[in-house]
Write an enzyme that holds these catalytic residues in place. Structure first.
Site, PDB file in Angstrom:
ATOM      1  N   SER A  39     -27.067  -2.652   2.638  1.00 54.40           N
ATOM      2  CA  SER A  39     -25.582  -3.182   2.836  1.00 54.40           C
ATOM      3  C   SER A  39     -25.374  -3.975   1.407  1.00 54.40           C
ATOM      4  O   SER A  39     -25.966  -4.999   1.337  1.00 54.40           O
ATOM      5  CB  SER A  39     -25.211  -4.167   4.017  1.00 54.40           C
ATOM      6  OG  SER A  39     -24.458  -5.120   3.644  1.00 54.40           O
ATOM      7  N   MET A  43     -23.419  -2.187  16.583  1.00 56.59           N
ATOM      8  CA  MET A  43     -23.585  -3.377  15.872  1.00 56.59           C
ATOM      9  C   MET A  43     -24.673  -4.407  16.521  1.00 56.59           C
ATOM     10  O   MET A  43     -24.637  -4.470  17.674  1.00 56.59           O
ATOM     11  CB  MET A  43     -22.513  -4.326  15.665  1.00 56.59           C
ATOM     12  CG  MET A  43     -21.194  -3.997  14.630  1.00 56.59           C
ATOM     13  SD  MET A  43     -21.770  -3.578  12.965  1.00 56.59           S
ATOM     14  CE  MET A  43     -22.091  -5.236  12.393  1.00 56.59           C
ATOM     15  N   GLY A  65     -29.374  -5.559   4.923  1.00 54.90           N
ATOM     16  CA  GLY A  65     -28.851  -6.364   3.673  1.00 54.90           C
ATOM     17  C   GLY A  65     -29.949  -7.476   3.284  1.00 54.90           C
ATOM     18  O   GLY A  65     -30.843  -7.062   2.428  1.00 54.90           O
ATOM     19  N   SER A  66     -30.094  -8.486   4.106  1.00 61.44           N
ATOM     20  CA  SER A  66     -31.051  -9.433   3.926  1.00 61.44           C
ATOM     21  C   SER A  66     -32.396  -9.197   3.559  1.00 61.44           C
ATOM     22  O   SER A  66     -33.061  -9.513   2.636  1.00 61.44           O
ATOM     23  CB  SER A  66     -31.179 -10.481   4.983  1.00 61.44           C
ATOM     24  OG  SER A  66     -29.746 -11.249   5.353  1.00 61.44           O
ATOM     25  N   GLY A 121     -27.247  -4.804  11.104  1.00 64.70           N
ATOM     26  CA  GLY A 121     -27.295  -6.255  11.517  1.00 64.70           C
ATOM     27  C   GLY A 121     -28.631  -6.477  11.817  1.00 64.70           C
ATOM     28  O   GLY A 121     -29.245  -6.108  12.841  1.00 64.70           O
ATOM     29  N   GLY A 122     -29.252  -7.488  11.003  1.00 63.76           N
ATOM     30  CA  GLY A 122     -30.588  -7.808  11.445  1.00 63.76           C
ATOM     31  C   GLY A 122     -31.738  -6.912  11.483  1.00 63.76           C
ATOM     32  O   GLY A 122     -32.886  -7.019  11.986  1.00 63.76           O
ATOM     33  N   GLY A 126     -19.420  -9.409  10.570  1.00 57.97           N
ATOM     34  CA  GLY A 126     -18.925 -10.584   9.773  1.00 57.97           C
ATOM     35  C   GLY A 126     -19.760 -11.397   9.116  1.00 57.97           C
ATOM     36  O   GLY A 126     -19.247 -11.698   7.793  1.00 57.97           O
ATOM     37  N   PHE A 127     -20.878 -11.586   9.228  1.00 60.90           N
ATOM     38  CA  PHE A 127     -21.945 -12.090   8.119  1.00 60.90           C
ATOM     39  C   PHE A 127     -23.150 -11.362   8.235  1.00 60.90           C
ATOM     40  O   PHE A 127     -23.535 -10.951   9.264  1.00 60.90           O
ATOM     41  CB  PHE A 127     -22.020 -13.435   8.775  1.00 60.90           C
ATOM     42  CG  PHE A 127     -20.824 -14.446   8.494  1.00 60.90           C
ATOM     43  CD1 PHE A 127     -20.281 -15.067   7.374  1.00 60.90           C
ATOM     44  CD2 PHE A 127     -19.889 -14.482   9.770  1.00 60.90           C
ATOM     45  CE1 PHE A 127     -19.240 -15.694   7.406  1.00 60.90           C
ATOM     46  CE2 PHE A 127     -18.961 -15.115   9.723  1.00 60.90           C
ATOM     47  CZ  PHE A 127     -18.213 -15.699   8.813  1.00 60.90           C
ATOM     48  N   GLY A 128     -23.954 -11.352   7.067  1.00 59.18           N
ATOM     49  CA  GLY A 128     -25.100 -10.924   6.743  1.00 59.18           C
ATOM     50  C   GLY A 128     -26.169 -12.079   7.233  1.00 59.18           C
ATOM     51  O   GLY A 128     -25.611 -13.273   7.279  1.00 59.18           O
ATOM     52  N   GLY A 129     -27.398 -11.762   7.424  1.00 61.16           N
ATOM     53  CA  GLY A 129     -28.410 -12.816   7.668  1.00 61.16           C
ATOM     54  C   GLY A 129     -28.464 -13.309   9.267  1.00 61.16           C
ATOM     55  O   GLY A 129     -29.017 -14.194   9.299  1.00 61.16           O
ATOM     56  N   MET A 169     -14.150  -6.682   4.898  1.00 58.53           N
ATOM     57  CA  MET A 169     -13.937  -7.702   5.774  1.00 58.53           C
ATOM     58  C   MET A 169     -12.613  -8.393   5.425  1.00 58.53           C
ATOM     59  O   MET A 169     -12.503  -8.681   4.177  1.00 58.53           O
ATOM     60  CB  MET A 169     -14.970  -8.864   6.148  1.00 58.53           C
ATOM     61  CG  MET A 169     -16.270  -8.187   6.252  1.00 58.53           C
ATOM     62  SD  MET A 169     -17.416  -9.634   6.528  1.00 58.53           S
ATOM     63  CE  MET A 169     -19.063  -8.651   6.389  1.00 58.53           C
TER      64      MET A 169
HETATM   65  C1  DX5 Z   1     -22.336  -7.510   9.103  1.00 60.45           C
HETATM   66  C2  DX5 Z   1     -22.329  -6.432   8.194  1.00 60.45           C
HETATM   67  C3  DX5 Z   1     -23.736  -5.827   7.928  1.00 60.45           C
HETATM   68  C4  DX5 Z   1     -24.773  -7.101   7.297  1.00 60.45           C
HETATM   69  C5  DX5 Z   1     -26.130  -6.613   7.372  1.00 60.45           C
HETATM   70  O1  DX5 Z   1     -21.153  -7.877   9.665  1.00 60.45           O
HETATM   71  O2  DX5 Z   1     -21.727  -5.260   8.698  1.00 60.45           O
HETATM   72  O3  DX5 Z   1     -23.697  -4.743   7.262  1.00 60.45           O
HETATM   73  O4  DX5 Z   1     -24.371  -7.050   5.907  1.00 60.45           O
HETATM   74  O5  DX5 Z   1     -26.712  -7.640   6.782  1.00 60.45           O
HETATM   75  P1  DX5 Z   1     -28.136  -8.098   7.381  1.00 60.45           P
HETATM   76  O6  DX5 Z   1     -29.051  -6.960   7.035  1.00 60.45           O
HETATM   77  O7  DX5 Z   1     -28.519  -9.413   6.697  1.00 60.45           O
HETATM   78  O8  DX5 Z   1     -27.967  -8.459   8.779  1.00 60.45           O
END
Ligand code: DX5
Ligand code: ZN
Length: 242
Positions: free
Chosen positions: A34, A163, A221-222, A200-201, A168-171, A63
């Site tokens: 991501s 999901m 992502g993270s 996510g996660g 909404g947010f990474g990490g 977003m």
């Molecule tokens: C969250 C995003 C994800 C996010 C994943 O709303 O859809 O794609 O970037 O990030 P991590 O892997 O850090 O949870």
């Protein structure tokens, strides 16, 4: 002549979509970075590093600050990514009224366009319009949304995105309770063949639970962008599932 041309165009679009879907199924289990946390000032380098790490598909999180409290980017960035790579571009729309923007995301170069079930009254016409354009169509659900909310959409979708954090947010912390949704989706009409994605996660500790539950496409992502070596990060995750 015009009719012949339209028919050829339609066939080309169907074949391109099928080709994209079979590439994704062949890659499974695959890690989809991501780009949310990548360095957009060095986008070309970031994409090259991911390609060198063996990545075939990129995940772009759009977003709108309304459907989710966070705001990221739109079609200009999708277009920039498209101009830099021939990898599959997977666009995750976390926005209200996605139907208004689907053609623009397709024109920007999206291969897969995923909408949220919570963002539309009826997902079917939106999914159909994505496929008619020539992209693969995904339907996403947040952790609190039951699979029953997408049961009617499954026969019209190419991919279901479960999901494992609130969009909404990474990490954020991985929510293990969503994992049963994959077998539930598979048991429903239209769910037998659908591609299954989780977002996510996802990290070295959670990835095997995801694939064991049936997830084929793993968005991360993270776990990638907070590491010095993207290759090591990806291989250490894949090492847990292969
Ligand atoms: C969250 C995003 C994800 C996010 C994943 O709303 O859809 O794609 O970037 O990030 P991590 O892997 O850090 O949870
Ligand atoms: Zn996402």
């Amino acid at each position: 002549m015009d009719d012949d041309y339209s028919l050829l165009l339609l066939i080309k679009k169907i074949l391109m979509r099928r080709n994209c879907l079979s590439k994704l199924a062949d890659q499974a289990p695959a890690i989809l970075p991501s780009l949310l946390q990548c360095d957009f000032g060095r986008l070309a380098d970031e994409i090259q590093r991911l390609k060198d790490a063996g990545v075939h598909t990129l995940h772009l999180d759009v977003m709108d600050g309304v459907f989710v409290p966070n705001f990221t980017y739109g079609m200009t960035i999708v277009k920039a990514v498209r101009s830099l790579t021939d990898m599959v571009v997977d666009v995750h729309l976390m926005m209200v009224e996605p139907q208004k923007y689907v053609p623009q995301f397709y024109d920007a170069g999206a291969d897969i366009i995923t909408i949220h079930a919570e963002a539309v009254d009826d997902a079917r016409p939106v999914l159909d319009s994505i496929k008619t354009l020539g992209a693969a169509a995904g339907i996403a659900i947040n952790p609190q949304t039951p699979v029953s909310a997408i049961a009617a959409s499954l026969p019209h979708a190419d991919m279901a995105l479960v999901m494992s954090v609130n969009a909404g947010f990474g990490g954020q912390q991985f929510n293990e309770a969503v994992l049963t949704k994959f077998s539930e989706i598979r048991s429903l009409p239209g769910g037998e063949e659908i591609l299954l994605e989780i977002d996510g996660g996802v990290n070295p500790e959670t990835i095997k639970k995801c694939t064991d539950a049936g997830a084929q496409l793993l968005v991360a992502g993270s776990a990638i962008f907070k590491q010095d070596s993207y290759g090591d990060a990806i291989h250490s995750m894949l090492g847990r599932v292969n």
